[in-house]
Write an enzyme that holds these catalytic residues in place. Structure first.
Site, PDB file in Angstrom:
ATOM      1  N   ARG A  26      -8.683  41.304 -21.749  1.00 15.94           N
ATOM      2  CA  ARG A  26      -8.152  40.305 -22.671  1.00 15.94           C
ATOM      3  C   ARG A  26      -8.163  40.815 -24.109  1.00 15.94           C
ATOM      4  NH1 ARG A  26     -10.608  34.854 -24.660  1.00 15.94           N
ATOM      5  NH2 ARG A  26      -8.724  33.779 -25.353  1.00 15.94           N
ATOM      6  N   HIS A  39      -5.069  40.918 -26.786  1.00 18.69           N
ATOM      7  CA  HIS A  39      -5.115  40.310 -28.117  1.00 18.69           C
ATOM      8  C   HIS A  39      -4.917  41.348 -29.214  1.00 18.69           C
ATOM      9  CE1 HIS A  39      -6.977  36.093 -27.359  1.00 18.69           C
ATOM     10  NE2 HIS A  39      -6.217  36.473 -26.352  1.00 18.69           N
ATOM     11  N   ASN A  65      -9.348  33.485 -30.559  1.00 17.95           N
ATOM     12  CA  ASN A  65     -10.160  34.642 -30.251  1.00 17.95           C
ATOM     13  C   ASN A  65     -11.539  34.285 -29.774  1.00 17.95           C
ATOM     14  OD1 ASN A  65      -9.480  37.183 -30.345  1.00 17.95           O
ATOM     15  ND2 ASN A  65      -9.823  37.472 -32.522  1.00 17.95           N
ATOM     16  N   HIS A 117      -4.845  37.214 -15.326  1.00 23.27           N
ATOM     17  CA  HIS A 117      -5.699  36.052 -15.089  1.00 23.27           C
ATOM     18  C   HIS A 117      -6.255  36.013 -13.670  1.00 23.27           C
ATOM     19  CE1 HIS A 117      -4.020  33.642 -18.786  1.00 23.27           C
ATOM     20  NE2 HIS A 117      -4.730  34.696 -19.130  1.00 23.27           N
TER      21      HIS A 117
HETATM   22  C1  HEM Z   1       0.981  34.523 -20.696  1.00 21.14           C
HETATM   23  C2  HEM Z   1       0.397  34.097 -21.791  1.00 21.14           C
HETATM   24  C3  HEM Z   1      -1.099  33.981 -21.893  1.00 21.14           C
HETATM   25  C4  HEM Z   1      -1.777  32.885 -22.276  1.00 21.14           C
HETATM   26  C5  HEM Z   1      -1.173  31.563 -22.731  1.00 21.14           C
HETATM   27  C6  HEM Z   1      -3.175  33.202 -22.170  1.00 21.14           C
HETATM   28  C7  HEM Z   1      -4.202  32.340 -22.502  1.00 21.14           C
HETATM   29  C8  HEM Z   1      -5.510  32.529 -22.159  1.00 21.14           C
HETATM   30  C9  HEM Z   1      -6.550  31.553 -22.363  1.00 21.14           C
HETATM   31  C10 HEM Z   1      -6.378  30.202 -23.029  1.00 21.14           C
HETATM   32  C11 HEM Z   1      -7.696  32.074 -21.854  1.00 21.14           C
HETATM   33  C12 HEM Z   1      -9.058  31.400 -21.793  1.00 21.14           C
HETATM   34  C13 HEM Z   1      -9.759  31.467 -23.130  1.00 21.14           C
HETATM   35  C14 HEM Z   1     -10.949  30.570 -23.133  1.00 21.14           C
HETATM   36  O1  HEM Z   1     -10.838  29.407 -22.729  1.00 21.14           O
HETATM   37  O2  HEM Z   1     -12.026  31.041 -23.525  1.00 21.14           O
HETATM   38  C15 HEM Z   1      -7.385  33.382 -21.337  1.00 21.14           C
HETATM   39  C16 HEM Z   1      -8.281  34.209 -20.720  1.00 21.14           C
HETATM   40  C17 HEM Z   1      -7.982  35.483 -20.296  1.00 21.14           C
HETATM   41  N1  HEM Z   1      -6.797  36.157 -20.523  1.00 21.14           N
HETATM   42 FE1  HEM Z   1      -5.059  35.306 -21.078  1.00 21.14          FE
HETATM   43  N2  HEM Z   1      -3.321  34.469 -21.723  1.00 21.14           N
HETATM   44  C18 HEM Z   1      -2.069  35.001 -21.541  1.00 21.14           C
HETATM   45  C19 HEM Z   1      -1.775  36.282 -21.144  1.00 21.14           C
HETATM   46  C20 HEM Z   1      -2.732  37.251 -20.891  1.00 21.14           C
HETATM   47  C21 HEM Z   1      -2.447  38.661 -20.739  1.00 21.14           C
HETATM   48  C22 HEM Z   1      -1.072  39.302 -20.893  1.00 21.14           C
HETATM   49  C23 HEM Z   1      -3.637  39.258 -20.467  1.00 21.14           C
HETATM   50  C24 HEM Z   1      -3.938  40.714 -20.250  1.00 21.14           C
HETATM   51  C25 HEM Z   1      -3.058  41.623 -19.918  1.00 21.14           C
HETATM   52  C26 HEM Z   1      -4.655  38.217 -20.418  1.00 21.14           C
HETATM   53  C27 HEM Z   1      -5.967  38.405 -20.068  1.00 21.14           C
HETATM   54  C28 HEM Z   1      -6.903  37.398 -19.996  1.00 21.14           C
HETATM   55  C29 HEM Z   1      -8.205  37.549 -19.357  1.00 21.14           C
HETATM   56  C30 HEM Z   1      -8.696  38.755 -18.585  1.00 21.14           C
HETATM   57  C31 HEM Z   1      -8.887  36.334 -19.565  1.00 21.14           C
HETATM   58  C32 HEM Z   1     -10.320  36.010 -19.116  1.00 21.14           C
HETATM   59  C33 HEM Z   1     -11.289  36.388 -20.201  1.00 21.14           C
HETATM   60  C34 HEM Z   1     -12.747  36.246 -19.824  1.00 21.14           C
HETATM   61  O3  HEM Z   1     -13.093  35.833 -18.723  1.00 21.14           O
HETATM   62  O4  HEM Z   1     -13.574  36.578 -20.695  1.00 21.14           O
HETATM   63  N3  HEM Z   1      -4.068  37.022 -20.708  1.00 21.14           N
HETATM   64  N4  HEM Z   1      -6.049  33.629 -21.550  1.00 21.14           N
HETATM   65  C1  LIG Z   2     -13.683  30.551 -34.787  1.00 21.75           C
HETATM   66  C2  LIG Z   2     -14.609  31.306 -33.923  1.00 21.75           C
HETATM   67  O1  LIG Z   2     -15.431  30.755 -33.248  1.00 21.75           O
HETATM   68  N1  LIG Z   2     -14.441  32.620 -33.916  1.00 21.75           N
HETATM   69  C3  LIG Z   2     -15.182  33.525 -33.069  1.00 21.75           C
HETATM   70  C4  LIG Z   2     -14.300  34.715 -32.740  1.00 21.75           C
HETATM   71  O2  LIG Z   2     -14.996  35.662 -32.006  1.00 21.75           O
HETATM   72  C5  LIG Z   2     -16.196  36.137 -32.587  1.00 21.75           C
HETATM   73  C6  LIG Z   2     -16.793  37.171 -31.690  1.00 21.75           C
HETATM   74  O3  LIG Z   2     -17.036  36.669 -30.408  1.00 21.75           O
HETATM   75  C7  LIG Z   2     -17.160  34.987 -32.857  1.00 21.75           C
HETATM   76  O4  LIG Z   2     -18.329  35.469 -33.502  1.00 21.75           O
HETATM   77  C8  LIG Z   2     -16.479  33.968 -33.729  1.00 21.75           C
HETATM   78  O5  LIG Z   2     -17.323  32.869 -33.949  1.00 21.75           O
END
Ligand code: HEM
Ligand SMILES: CC(=O)N[C@H]1CO[C@H](CO)[C@@H](O)[C@@H]1O
Ligand SMILES: *[C@@H]1O[C@H](CO)[C@@H](O)[C@H](O)[C@H]1NC(C)=O
Length: 317
Positions: free
Chosen positions: A59, A63, A91, A188
């Protein structure tokens, strides 16, 4: 005159060896031969003790690339007079910084000032995918680190509320077609989202529905229960959160997609066939995902004098 010819030939040869945009598969072959191995080992050791960090690395690379290009801008800390990308709500919950730091530290000991943080992040994401059971693919290297990281730039990241039409548009702005967007969303298959990212689907969804009609009703119940513990509670994207497979697409077919932006890929006619194809054929998903990752890893990369090799990934030199 002769000199210009020789120079011209050298430039052509250089171009053939190093490829487009100054990135090349073998960029560190002579410059820092151990770079790839150090990253791979660092990732392996870190994931052995915490397999959930594979998702974090993948992820983070996404980003990085979608904001200002793949230039490690996502790694920069905020300072007195600059609020960096890191501190954007989009983020929040990025994970795995310490893996990049530890690879960087070891690499700096071997070849100081040569290997960019952007390349380390790109390699680490690739290695994490493989470690989690995903495809093996090679990526070109030679990215330079950027010198800008601003919280406002993270508006470039797609929010989880987007529908297929908007996802196609957003990814299209980066040169991806619908199929590549669906393949990249397959990331995902790893990891989790927090309730704040999907709770809008669980109550007061729209004027005619309380619960998102594209969400399986049993899953809605269980997610509601999960989320009663608060907005930061996590739910896995699919049943195997640490293994990279095509289970994500199978889940979408059964209305078990976690985010709106996941389920919309099956709900929409425009992308449903692609979801079905990946659900049926994991090899096809792996192939398309690898290619799309190489492309994503090349977004707006800085080369040559356009950037720097940061000495500390947290700070612009
Ligand atoms: C298609 C549009 C995308 C949207 C709207 C999106 C949105 C999100 C959101 C909202 C989360 C959860 C964040 C949270 O609640 O903490 C997430 C997690 C994640 N995203 Fe996406 N994402 C997208 C595309 C991608 C792409 C292109 C990748 C990598 C190539 C990616 C990799 C990941 C991974 C691996 C997680 C899990 C992170 C974790 O478990 O720490 N995402 N994404
Ligand atoms: C707004 C916010 O919570 N930002 C977070 C972004 O990511 C860093 C690293 O994990 C956090 O320290 C920040 O608090
Ligand atoms: C997608 O979302 C946008 C913005 O919310 C909306 O204008 C559009 O009508 C939606 N498209 C579809 C096909 O639902």
């Amino acid at each position: 005159m002769v000199m210009y010819k020789v120079l011209g030939v050298l430039l052509i040869v250089e171009f053939m060896i190093f490829g487009v945009k100054g990135l090349s598969m073998d960029y560190y072959g002579m410059r820092c031969p151990f770079a790839e191995i150090i990253v791979r080992n660092t990732v392996r050791i870190a994931l052995q003790s915490d397999p959930t960090l594979a998702a974090g690395l993948l992820r983070m690379h996404f980003h990085d690339c979608f904001v200002q290009g793949c230039d490690a801008s996502v790694l920069v800390d905020s300072s007195k007079d600059n609020t960096a990308e890191k501190d954007s709500p989009a983020n929040l919950s990025l994970r795995g910084y310490e893996i990049i730091d530890s690879a960087k530290k070891e690499i700096e000991n071997r070849c100081p000032g040569v290997v960019s943080c952007a390349d380390i992040l790109a390699m680490a994401a690739r290695d994490a995918v493989l470690w989690a059971g995903g495809p093996l693919y090679n990526i070109p290297k030679g990215r330079k680190d950027g010198t800008r990281s601003k919280i406002e730039d993270t508006i470039a990241l797609p929010p989880p509320s987007l529908n297929t039409t908007d996802l196609i548009k957003t990814f299209g702005q980066h040169g991806f077609n619908a199929q590549e967007m669906v393949a990249l969303s397959g990331a995902h298959t790893l990891g989790v989202a927090r309730c704040s990212s999907f709770k809008n689907r669980l109550s007061k969804f729209d004027s005619t529905h309380d619960i998102d009609p594209d969400l399986d009703s049993n899953m809605a119940k269980s997610l509601s229960q999960t989320c009663s513990a608060g907005d930061n509670t996590e739910a896995p994207f699919d049943r195997s959160r640490n293994s990279f497979d095509n289970g994500y697409y199978n889940a979408l077919q059964r209305k078990l997609g976690l985010l709106s932006s996941d389920q919309t890929l099956f709900a929409s006619q425009r992308t449903r066939n692609i979801v079905n194809a990946y659900a049926m054929n994991q090899a096809m998903f792996f192939f398309d995902f690898s290619q799309a990752m190489v492309k994503m890893g090349s977004l707006d990369v800085k080369e040559g004098n356009n950037g720097e090799v940061r000495l500390d990934c947290h700070r612009i030199n």
